[in-house]
Motif scaffolding. Structure first.
Motif, PDB file in Angstrom:
ATOM      1  N   TYR A  10      89.847  32.848  27.467  1.00 46.83           N
ATOM      2  CA  TYR A  10      88.553  32.964  27.955  1.00 46.83           C
ATOM      3  C   TYR A  10      88.295  31.717  28.765  1.00 46.83           C
ATOM      4  O   TYR A  10      87.428  31.840  29.818  1.00 46.83           O
ATOM      5  CB  TYR A  10      87.426  32.807  26.767  1.00 46.83           C
ATOM      6  CG  TYR A  10      87.791  34.085  25.584  1.00 46.83           C
ATOM      7  CD1 TYR A  10      87.294  35.037  25.996  1.00 46.83           C
ATOM      8  CD2 TYR A  10      88.399  33.422  24.518  1.00 46.83           C
ATOM      9  CE1 TYR A  10      87.496  36.142  25.203  1.00 46.83           C
ATOM     10  CE2 TYR A  10      88.266  34.551  23.353  1.00 46.83           C
ATOM     11  CZ  TYR A  10      87.795  35.698  23.790  1.00 46.83           C
ATOM     12  OH  TYR A  10      88.111  36.763  23.008  1.00 46.83           O
ATOM     13  N   ALA A  11      89.069  30.629  28.917  1.00 49.84           N
ATOM     14  CA  ALA A  11      88.781  29.464  29.633  1.00 49.84           C
ATOM     15  C   ALA A  11      88.798  29.796  31.131  1.00 49.84           C
ATOM     16  O   ALA A  11      87.830  29.587  31.944  1.00 49.84           O
ATOM     17  CB  ALA A  11      89.538  28.391  29.491  1.00 49.84           C
ATOM     18  N   GLU A  12      89.709  30.537  31.664  1.00 44.86           N
ATOM     19  CA  GLU A  12      90.008  30.791  33.283  1.00 44.86           C
ATOM     20  C   GLU A  12      88.867  31.614  33.630  1.00 44.86           C
ATOM     21  O   GLU A  12      88.057  31.299  34.557  1.00 44.86           O
ATOM     22  CB  GLU A  12      91.192  31.283  33.556  1.00 44.86           C
ATOM     23  CG  GLU A  12      91.477  31.719  34.758  1.00 44.86           C
ATOM     24  CD  GLU A  12      93.034  32.335  35.170  1.00 44.86           C
ATOM     25  OE1 GLU A  12      93.268  33.073  36.121  1.00 44.86           O
ATOM     26  OE2 GLU A  12      93.831  31.966  34.372  1.00 44.86           O
ATOM     27  N   ARG A  13      88.474  32.759  33.080  1.00 46.99           N
ATOM     28  CA  ARG A  13      87.340  33.604  33.499  1.00 46.99           C
ATOM     29  C   ARG A  13      86.246  32.936  33.254  1.00 46.99           C
ATOM     30  O   ARG A  13      85.458  32.985  34.071  1.00 46.99           O
ATOM     31  CB  ARG A  13      87.482  34.904  32.619  1.00 46.99           C
ATOM     32  CG  ARG A  13      86.411  36.002  33.143  1.00 46.99           C
ATOM     33  CD  ARG A  13      86.377  36.349  34.317  1.00 46.99           C
ATOM     34  NE  ARG A  13      85.520  37.371  34.715  1.00 46.99           N
ATOM     35  CZ  ARG A  13      84.845  37.139  35.995  1.00 46.99           C
ATOM     36  NH1 ARG A  13      85.118  36.046  36.787  1.00 46.99           N
ATOM     37  NH2 ARG A  13      83.592  38.001  36.289  1.00 46.99           N
ATOM     38  N   SER A  14      86.010  32.126  32.339  1.00 50.70           N
ATOM     39  CA  SER A  14      84.835  31.481  32.087  1.00 50.70           C
ATOM     40  C   SER A  14      84.514  30.491  33.173  1.00 50.70           C
ATOM     41  O   SER A  14      83.408  30.239  33.816  1.00 50.70           O
ATOM     42  CB  SER A  14      84.761  30.585  30.749  1.00 50.70           C
ATOM     43  OG  SER A  14      84.851  31.349  29.366  1.00 50.70           O
ATOM     44  N   ARG A  15      85.495  29.601  33.712  1.00 50.94           N
ATOM     45  CA  ARG A  15      85.334  28.621  34.716  1.00 50.94           C
ATOM     46  C   ARG A  15      84.752  29.438  35.939  1.00 50.94           C
ATOM     47  O   ARG A  15      84.047  29.039  36.609  1.00 50.94           O
ATOM     48  CB  ARG A  15      86.559  28.154  34.635  1.00 50.94           C
ATOM     49  CG  ARG A  15      86.574  26.746  35.452  1.00 50.94           C
ATOM     50  CD  ARG A  15      87.491  25.745  35.616  1.00 50.94           C
ATOM     51  NE  ARG A  15      88.092  25.310  34.355  1.00 50.94           N
ATOM     52  CZ  ARG A  15      87.600  24.085  33.754  1.00 50.94           C
ATOM     53  NH1 ARG A  15      86.562  23.660  34.084  1.00 50.94           N
ATOM     54  NH2 ARG A  15      88.046  23.820  32.580  1.00 50.94           N
ATOM     55  N   SER A  16      85.337  30.442  36.070  1.00 52.47           N
ATOM     56  CA  SER A  16      85.115  31.390  37.364  1.00 52.47           C
ATOM     57  C   SER A  16      83.463  31.844  37.255  1.00 52.47           C
ATOM     58  O   SER A  16      82.673  31.568  38.306  1.00 52.47           O
ATOM     59  CB  SER A  16      85.916  32.618  37.604  1.00 52.47           C
ATOM     60  OG  SER A  16      85.533  33.486  38.543  1.00 52.47           O
ATOM     61  N   ASP A  52      82.093  20.527  30.726  1.00 53.98           N
ATOM     62  CA  ASP A  52      82.986  19.955  31.937  1.00 53.98           C
ATOM     63  C   ASP A  52      82.288  20.313  33.044  1.00 53.98           C
ATOM     64  O   ASP A  52      81.967  19.396  34.064  1.00 53.98           O
ATOM     65  CB  ASP A  52      84.461  20.423  31.922  1.00 53.98           C
ATOM     66  CG  ASP A  52      85.382  19.728  32.829  1.00 53.98           C
ATOM     67  OD1 ASP A  52      85.213  18.386  33.130  1.00 53.98           O
ATOM     68  OD2 ASP A  52      85.849  20.468  33.626  1.00 53.98           O
ATOM     69  N   GLU A  53      82.201  21.586  33.405  1.00 55.79           N
ATOM     70  CA  GLU A  53      81.574  22.172  34.425  1.00 55.79           C
ATOM     71  C   GLU A  53      80.425  21.819  34.952  1.00 55.79           C
ATOM     72  O   GLU A  53      79.713  21.411  36.098  1.00 55.79           O
ATOM     73  CB  GLU A  53      81.898  23.576  34.722  1.00 55.79           C
ATOM     74  CG  GLU A  53      83.050  24.050  34.854  1.00 55.79           C
ATOM     75  CD  GLU A  53      83.868  24.008  36.182  1.00 55.79           C
ATOM     76  OE1 GLU A  53      83.111  23.849  37.146  1.00 55.79           O
ATOM     77  OE2 GLU A  53      85.136  23.742  36.248  1.00 55.79           O
ATOM     78  N   LEU A  54      79.333  21.658  33.925  1.00 57.13           N
ATOM     79  CA  LEU A  54      77.953  21.224  34.038  1.00 57.13           C
ATOM     80  C   LEU A  54      77.737  19.703  33.757  1.00 57.13           C
ATOM     81  O   LEU A  54      76.415  19.229  33.944  1.00 57.13           O
ATOM     82  CB  LEU A  54      77.085  21.859  33.349  1.00 57.13           C
ATOM     83  CG  LEU A  54      76.919  23.419  33.366  1.00 57.13           C
ATOM     84  CD1 LEU A  54      76.077  24.118  32.405  1.00 57.13           C
ATOM     85  CD2 LEU A  54      76.647  23.922  35.000  1.00 57.13           C
ATOM     86  N   ASN A  55      78.676  18.852  33.748  1.00 59.29           N
ATOM     87  CA  ASN A  55      78.661  17.488  33.254  1.00 59.29           C
ATOM     88  C   ASN A  55      77.799  17.217  32.335  1.00 59.29           C
ATOM     89  O   ASN A  55      76.793  16.410  32.194  1.00 59.29           O
ATOM     90  CB  ASN A  55      78.198  16.599  34.511  1.00 59.29           C
ATOM     91  CG  ASN A  55      78.593  15.206  34.423  1.00 59.29           C
ATOM     92  OD1 ASN A  55      79.655  14.714  33.643  1.00 59.29           O
ATOM     93  ND2 ASN A  55      77.671  14.480  35.270  1.00 59.29           N
ATOM     94  N   LEU A  56      77.932  17.969  30.994  1.00 63.25           N
ATOM     95  CA  LEU A  56      77.161  17.840  29.639  1.00 63.25           C
ATOM     96  C   LEU A  56      78.243  17.187  28.546  1.00 63.25           C
ATOM     97  O   LEU A  56      79.259  17.495  28.891  1.00 63.25           O
ATOM     98  CB  LEU A  56      76.521  19.097  29.567  1.00 63.25           C
ATOM     99  CG  LEU A  56      75.497  19.285  30.592  1.00 63.25           C
ATOM    100  CD1 LEU A  56      74.887  21.143  30.100  1.00 63.25           C
ATOM    101  CD2 LEU A  56      74.201  18.600  30.545  1.00 63.25           C
TER     102      LEU A  56
END
Length: 159
Positions: A10-16, A52-56
């Motif tokens: 799920y991580a790759e699709r989630s990051r997108s 990670d993506e939202l810096n939370l």
């Protein structure tokens, strides 16, 4: 639900998805809704990606996911039956209806029948207070639901 990730990863699709939406003001809820729409639930492994993506912190992400009843931590059944648990529905027999639903399905709230047909979820107001008690099956609302009507909804979902 996107089937190509059904086995994990799920991580790759989630990051997108997150990168497409993180520019929004207050992006966490729209991102969570998009992820649940994509996967059918919020996989545990995407929480650190969101953080990670939202810096939370992961705790902040987990707190939001666990606070809102609409987010699932496991895939739902083929059909989702939501029963209103708000005061107006309780006053009009909602507690008895909830008991009947749990007995009829052989599950409790937040669970899915063994055949994968129906997930039972509580919801705290469907906006049909004048037609209480209320239920929603796959997004379609039903008012003045009694045990007979509940049985028909379950039969329809299993049909």
């Amino acid at each position: 639900m996107n089937v190509h990730v059904a086995s994990g990863g799920y991580a790759e699709r989630s990051r997108s998805i997150i990168r497409e939406m993180k520019h929004l003001e207050g992006p966490m809820l729209p991102i969570l809704h998009a992820l649940q729409s994509e996967f059918g639930f919020i996989p545990e492994e995407v929480k650190p990606v969101i953080a990670d993506e939202l810096n939370l912190s992961r705790a902040e992400v987990h707190g939001v996911v666990s606070f809102y009843h609409d987010f699932r931590n496991a895939p739902a059944g083929r059909h989702v039956l939501k029963l209103c648990r708000a005061e107006a529905c309780q006053a009009m027999g909602g507690d008895d209806l909830a008991l009947a639903a749990r007995q009829l399905l052989g599950i409790d709230f937040h669970q899915t029948t063994l055949d994968g047909a129906i997930t039972l979820e509580p919801v705290y107001c469907l906006g049909l207070c004048a037609c209480a008690p209320a239920a929603m099956l796959d997004g379609e609302v039903h008012g003045r639901v009694d045990v007979r009507c509940l049985g028909e909804l379950v039969t329809e979902a299993r049909g």
